[in-house]
Design a protein around this motif. Structure first.
Motif, PDB file in Angstrom:
ATOM      1  N   GLY A  94       0.862  -1.195   0.000  1.00  0.00           N
ATOM      2  CA  GLY A  94       0.000   0.000   0.000  1.00  0.00           C
ATOM      3  C   GLY A  94       0.888   1.232   0.000  1.00  0.00           C
ATOM      4  N   SER A  95       1.887   1.234  -0.884  1.00  0.00           N
ATOM      5  CA  SER A  95       2.904   2.310  -0.868  1.00  0.00           C
ATOM      6  C   SER A  95       2.404   3.603  -1.514  1.00  0.00           C
ATOM      7  CB  SER A  95       4.184   1.832  -1.561  1.00  0.00           C
ATOM      8  OG  SER A  95       3.885   1.207  -2.800  1.00  0.00           O
ATOM      9  N   GLY A  96       1.231   3.593  -2.101  1.00  0.00           N
ATOM     10  CA  GLY A  96       0.593   4.809  -2.617  1.00  0.00           C
ATOM     11  C   GLY A  96       1.525   5.621  -3.505  1.00  0.00           C
ATOM     12  N   ALA A  97       1.609   6.918  -3.234  1.00  0.00           N
ATOM     13  CA  ALA A  97       2.450   7.801  -4.056  1.00  0.00           C
ATOM     14  C   ALA A  97       3.914   7.747  -3.632  1.00  0.00           C
ATOM     15  CB  ALA A  97       1.910   9.221  -4.006  1.00  0.00           C
ATOM     16  N   GLY A  98       4.268   6.723  -2.832  1.00  0.00           N
ATOM     17  CA  GLY A  98       5.695   6.510  -2.536  1.00  0.00           C
ATOM     18  C   GLY A  98       6.104   6.725  -1.092  1.00  0.00           C
ATOM     19  N   PHE A  99       5.121   6.765  -0.204  1.00  0.00           N
ATOM     20  CA  PHE A  99       5.467   6.976   1.198  1.00  0.00           C
ATOM     21  C   PHE A  99       4.949   5.834   2.052  1.00  0.00           C
ATOM     22  CE2 PHE A  99       4.850   8.646   5.471  1.00  0.00           C
ATOM     23  CZ  PHE A  99       6.108   9.168   5.714  1.00  0.00           C
ATOM     24  N   PRO A 100       5.774   5.340   2.986  1.00  0.00           N
ATOM     25  CA  PRO A 100       7.124   5.773   3.349  1.00  0.00           C
ATOM     26  C   PRO A 100       8.227   5.100   2.532  1.00  0.00           C
ATOM     27  CG  PRO A 100       6.383   4.142   4.911  1.00  0.00           C
ATOM     28  CD  PRO A 100       5.249   4.343   3.946  1.00  0.00           C
ATOM     29  N   LEU A 101       7.839   4.389   1.476  1.00  0.00           N
ATOM     30  CA  LEU A 101       8.802   3.626   0.682  1.00  0.00           C
ATOM     31  C   LEU A 101      10.060   4.422   0.321  1.00  0.00           C
ATOM     32  CD1 LEU A 101       9.491   1.136  -1.122  1.00  0.00           C
ATOM     33  CD2 LEU A 101       8.222   2.265  -2.939  1.00  0.00           C
ATOM     34  N   LEU A 102       9.866   5.611  -0.273  1.00  0.00           N
ATOM     35  CA  LEU A 102      11.032   6.338  -0.782  1.00  0.00           C
ATOM     36  C   LEU A 102      11.867   6.914   0.356  1.00  0.00           C
ATOM     37  CD1 LEU A 102       9.338   8.127  -3.834  1.00  0.00           C
ATOM     38  CD2 LEU A 102      10.456   5.892  -3.743  1.00  0.00           C
ATOM     39  N   GLU A 103      11.203   7.330   1.430  1.00  0.00           N
ATOM     40  CA  GLU A 103      11.944   7.829   2.591  1.00  0.00           C
ATOM     41  C   GLU A 103      12.780   6.693   3.195  1.00  0.00           C
ATOM     42  OE1 GLU A 103      12.111  10.977   3.416  1.00  0.00           O
ATOM     43  OE2 GLU A 103      13.393  10.607   5.155  1.00  0.00           O
ATOM     44  N   LEU A 104      12.199   5.509   3.273  1.00  0.00           N
ATOM     45  CA  LEU A 104      12.945   4.355   3.814  1.00  0.00           C
ATOM     46  C   LEU A 104      14.102   3.976   2.901  1.00  0.00           C
ATOM     47  CD1 LEU A 104      10.027   2.189   5.189  1.00  0.00           C
ATOM     48  CD2 LEU A 104      11.967   3.074   6.501  1.00  0.00           C
ATOM     49  N   ALA A 105      13.851   4.040   1.589  1.00  0.00           N
ATOM     50  CA  ALA A 105      14.918   3.709   0.631  1.00  0.00           C
ATOM     51  C   ALA A 105      16.091   4.668   0.821  1.00  0.00           C
ATOM     52  CB  ALA A 105      14.386   3.787  -0.792  1.00  0.00           C
ATOM     53  N   GLY A 106      15.767   5.937   1.095  1.00  0.00           N
ATOM     54  CA  GLY A 106      16.810   6.940   1.329  1.00  0.00           C
ATOM     55  C   GLY A 106      17.501   6.738   2.662  1.00  0.00           C
ATOM     56  N   ARG A 107      16.733   6.426   3.687  1.00  0.00           N
ATOM     57  CA  ARG A 107      17.338   6.294   5.025  1.00  0.00           C
ATOM     58  C   ARG A 107      18.138   5.009   5.180  1.00  0.00           C
ATOM     59  NH1 ARG A 107      13.858   9.309   9.652  1.00  0.00           N
ATOM     60  NH2 ARG A 107      13.043  10.993   8.350  1.00  0.00           N
ATOM     61  N   LEU A 108      17.739   3.980   4.430  1.00  0.00           N
ATOM     62  CA  LEU A 108      18.464   2.706   4.531  1.00  0.00           C
ATOM     63  C   LEU A 108      19.643   2.648   3.558  1.00  0.00           C
ATOM     64  CD1 LEU A 108      15.336   0.474   4.978  1.00  0.00           C
ATOM     65  CD2 LEU A 108      17.294   0.466   6.520  1.00  0.00           C
ATOM     66  N   GLY A 109      19.545   3.376   2.467  1.00  0.00           N
ATOM     67  CA  GLY A 109      20.661   3.414   1.521  1.00  0.00           C
ATOM     68  C   GLY A 109      20.688   2.223   0.591  1.00  0.00           C
ATOM     69  N   PRO A 110      21.705   2.214  -0.294  1.00  0.00           N
ATOM     70  CA  PRO A 110      21.716   1.226  -1.393  1.00  0.00           C
ATOM     71  C   PRO A 110      21.922  -0.219  -0.969  1.00  0.00           C
ATOM     72  CG  PRO A 110      23.671   2.630  -1.459  1.00  0.00           C
ATOM     73  CD  PRO A 110      22.791   3.211  -0.407  1.00  0.00           C
ATOM     74  N   ASN A 134       1.291   4.800  -8.305  1.00  0.00           N
ATOM     75  CA  ASN A 134       2.564   4.102  -8.568  1.00  0.00           C
ATOM     76  C   ASN A 134       3.407   4.873  -9.593  1.00  0.00           C
ATOM     77  OD1 ASN A 134       1.892   2.049  -6.836  1.00  0.00           O
ATOM     78  ND2 ASN A 134       1.094   0.700  -8.437  1.00  0.00           N
ATOM     79  N   ASP A 135       2.745   5.424 -10.617  1.00  0.00           N
ATOM     80  CA  ASP A 135       3.483   6.201 -11.620  1.00  0.00           C
ATOM     81  C   ASP A 135       4.137   7.415 -10.971  1.00  0.00           C
ATOM     82  OD1 ASP A 135       2.896   4.489 -13.649  1.00  0.00           O
ATOM     83  OD2 ASP A 135       1.215   5.648 -14.465  1.00  0.00           O
ATOM     84  N   ARG A 136       3.382   8.040 -10.077  1.00  0.00           N
ATOM     85  CA  ARG A 136       3.914   9.205  -9.356  1.00  0.00           C
ATOM     86  C   ARG A 136       5.124   8.790  -8.496  1.00  0.00           C
ATOM     87  NH1 ARG A 136       4.221  14.632  -9.496  1.00  0.00           N
ATOM     88  NH2 ARG A 136       4.174  15.558  -7.442  1.00  0.00           N
ATOM     89  N   ALA A 137       4.997   7.651  -7.832  1.00  0.00           N
ATOM     90  CA  ALA A 137       6.087   7.172  -6.971  1.00  0.00           C
ATOM     91  C   ALA A 137       7.344   6.886  -7.807  1.00  0.00           C
ATOM     92  CB  ALA A 137       5.641   5.929  -6.215  1.00  0.00           C
ATOM     93  N   ARG A 138       7.148   6.324  -8.994  1.00  0.00           N
ATOM     94  CA  ARG A 138       8.304   6.022  -9.876  1.00  0.00           C
ATOM     95  C   ARG A 138       8.990   7.324 -10.303  1.00  0.00           C
ATOM     96  NH1 ARG A 138       4.428   2.434 -12.308  1.00  0.00           N
ATOM     97  NH2 ARG A 138       4.750   0.376 -11.390  1.00  0.00           N
ATOM     98  N   GLN A 139       8.143   8.323 -10.613  1.00  0.00           N
ATOM     99  CA  GLN A 139       8.683   9.629 -11.035  1.00  0.00           C
ATOM    100  C   GLN A 139       9.524  10.235  -9.898  1.00  0.00           C
ATOM    101  OE1 GLN A 139       5.522  12.411 -11.734  1.00  0.00           O
ATOM    102  NE2 GLN A 139       6.776  13.781 -12.976  1.00  0.00           N
ATOM    103  N   LYS A 140       9.017  10.118  -8.679  1.00  0.00           N
ATOM    104  CA  LYS A 140       9.752  10.650  -7.520  1.00  0.00           C
ATOM    105  C   LYS A 140      11.074   9.895  -7.341  1.00  0.00           C
ATOM    106  CE  LYS A 140       5.844  12.082  -4.638  1.00  0.00           C
ATOM    107  NZ  LYS A 140       5.049  11.740  -3.450  1.00  0.00           N
ATOM    108  N   ALA A 141      10.993   8.554  -7.396  1.00  0.00           N
ATOM    109  CA  ALA A 141      12.212   7.742  -7.193  1.00  0.00           C
ATOM    110  C   ALA A 141      13.268   8.132  -8.222  1.00  0.00           C
ATOM    111  CB  ALA A 141      11.875   6.263  -7.308  1.00  0.00           C
ATOM    112  N   ASN A 142      12.829   8.352  -9.447  1.00  0.00           N
ATOM    113  CA  ASN A 142      13.739   8.737 -10.513  1.00  0.00           C
ATOM    114  C   ASN A 142      14.350  10.112 -10.227  1.00  0.00           C
ATOM    115  OD1 ASN A 142      14.930   8.497 -13.110  1.00  0.00           O
ATOM    116  ND2 ASN A 142      13.386   9.922 -13.892  1.00  0.00           N
ATOM    117  N   ASN A 143      13.477  11.079  -9.864  1.00  0.00           N
ATOM    118  CA  ASN A 143      13.978  12.433  -9.614  1.00  0.00           C
ATOM    119  C   ASN A 143      14.859  12.510  -8.370  1.00  0.00           C
ATOM    120  OD1 ASN A 143      12.642  13.307 -11.856  1.00  0.00           O
ATOM    121  ND2 ASN A 143      10.968  14.307 -10.783  1.00  0.00           N
ATOM    122  N   TYR A 144      14.623  11.634  -7.409  1.00  0.00           N
ATOM    123  CA  TYR A 144      15.450  11.640  -6.186  1.00  0.00           C
ATOM    124  C   TYR A 144      16.749  10.864  -6.402  1.00  0.00           C
ATOM    125  CZ  TYR A 144      10.966  12.767  -3.798  1.00  0.00           C
ATOM    126  OH  TYR A 144       9.770  13.312  -3.406  1.00  0.00           O
TER     127      TYR A 144
END
Ligand SMILES: C[S@@+](CC[C@H](N)C(=O)[O-])C[C@H]1O[C@@H](n2cnc3c(N)ncnc32)[C@H](O)[C@@H]1O
Length: 285
Positions: free
Chosen positions: A56-72, A86-96
């Motif tokens: 239920g990651s919606g527009a990318g939260f907290p998925l993208l914040e966790l991806a950033g805080r946990l690192g590669p 999901n499209d919005r979340a992908r756009q954010k992941a790409n831009n971040y």
């Protein structure tokens, strides 16, 4: 689904592009989601080299914040049935410049992962929105590694109780106290720490930890509250559904007036939101 590792020093290639697309994804998330997400981020264990899934990651939260805080070192997946989000979340992941994220169009009721392939599953405000939460719990148990965890945050029964008491009084004023049962079902849909923990246990988890807290959402009055964009988006429809169509206009006129009177007497409309963080574990057999 094949889990592939992320290149560790991809950050050296990141370049911010000043474009409408980039700037548009620097927006903030709804304060509603943020309040629960901060609660999740406060307690979630951060460990390296794991595979995480946000259901239920919606527009990318907290998925993208966790991806950033946990690192590669952490591969992060999100899954949601809401394609535009999901499209919005992908756009954010790409831009971040996040290369450790993959977003899946699909349902948490049928996870596209092998048995015992995921270390940690999170869900911020997902549980109340899943049509078949038991199916989701069982899928989570299947894909988690032994010892893996499912951490959820959710609002609890008692949420916005000040609003719901005024709603109940308004039902009595329109001589429809019989509708109070619908209201009770609507309020209790959210569950308690006890009922949510029981759901974890019924689906094979043990409870590792749980925490509760609450916060207040303040509005000037009922008029502001009922016109707030997130209230209209997330709740208004379910409040309308409890009232027969022919009574809706008069009911909501009275409700708004009652909320305004309440706010006048109480120095504004302050609504309590109780919340829980519950962490279940797939115990090793
Ligand atoms: C209240 S929103 C929370 C979104 C986000 N996690 C946040 O904190 O803002 C609930 C999300 O669950 C998603 N959802 C509902 N049923 C689902 C299912 N069966 N599988 C995956 N996602 C689902 C909805 O599309 C929605 O994005």
């Amino acid at each position: 689904m094949q889990i592939t590792p992320t290149n560790m020093n991809d950050y050296l290639n990141y370049k911010f592009t000043d474009s409408v697309s980039s700037v548009s994804t620097f927006d903030e998330l709804p304060l509603w989601s943020a309040s629960f997400g901060l609660f999740l981020l406060k307690y979630l264990e951060l460990k390296s080299g794991r595979t995480l899934l946000d259901i239920g990651s919606g527009a990318g939260f907290p998925l993208l914040e966790l991806a950033g805080r946990l690192g590669p070192s952490t591969k992060c997946y999100g899954i949601d049935t809401w394609i535009n989000a999901n499209d919005r979340a992908r756009q954010k992941a790409n831009n971040y410049g996040l290369n450790n994220v993959e977003i899946i169009d699909g349902s948490a009721e049928k996870l596209p992962f092998d048995n015992t392939s995921i270390d940690l599953i999170v869900s911020n405000l997902g549980i109340n929105n899943f049509s078949n939460p038991d199916t989701v719990f069982r899928e989570c148990l299947r894909v988690l590694k032994p010892g893996g965890k499912l951490a959820i945050t959710t609002n609890l029964n008692g949420h916005w109780r000040e609003f719901y008491r005024v709603y109940e009084e308004t039902l009595a004023q329109i001589s429809r106290p019989d509708l109070a049962l619908k209201l009770k079902v609507h309020e209790e849909h959210r569950g308690s720490v006890g009922s949510l923990s029981a759901m974890f246990i019924a689906n094979g988890f043990t409870i590792a930890r749980h925490f509760t807290d609450s916060f207040s959402m303040r509005f000037l009055d009922g008029t502001a509250f009922l016109n707030h964009y997130f209230v209209k988006l997330g709740w208004l429809e379910s409040w309308k559904e409890m009232i027969p169509a022919e009574l809706q206009v008069s009911f909501f006129d009275k409700l708004e007036q009652n909320l305004n009177d309440f706010a006048l007497a109480d120095n504004g409309l302050s609504l309590t939101v109780p919340m829980a963080y519950i962490e279940g574990q797939k115990t090793v057999a």
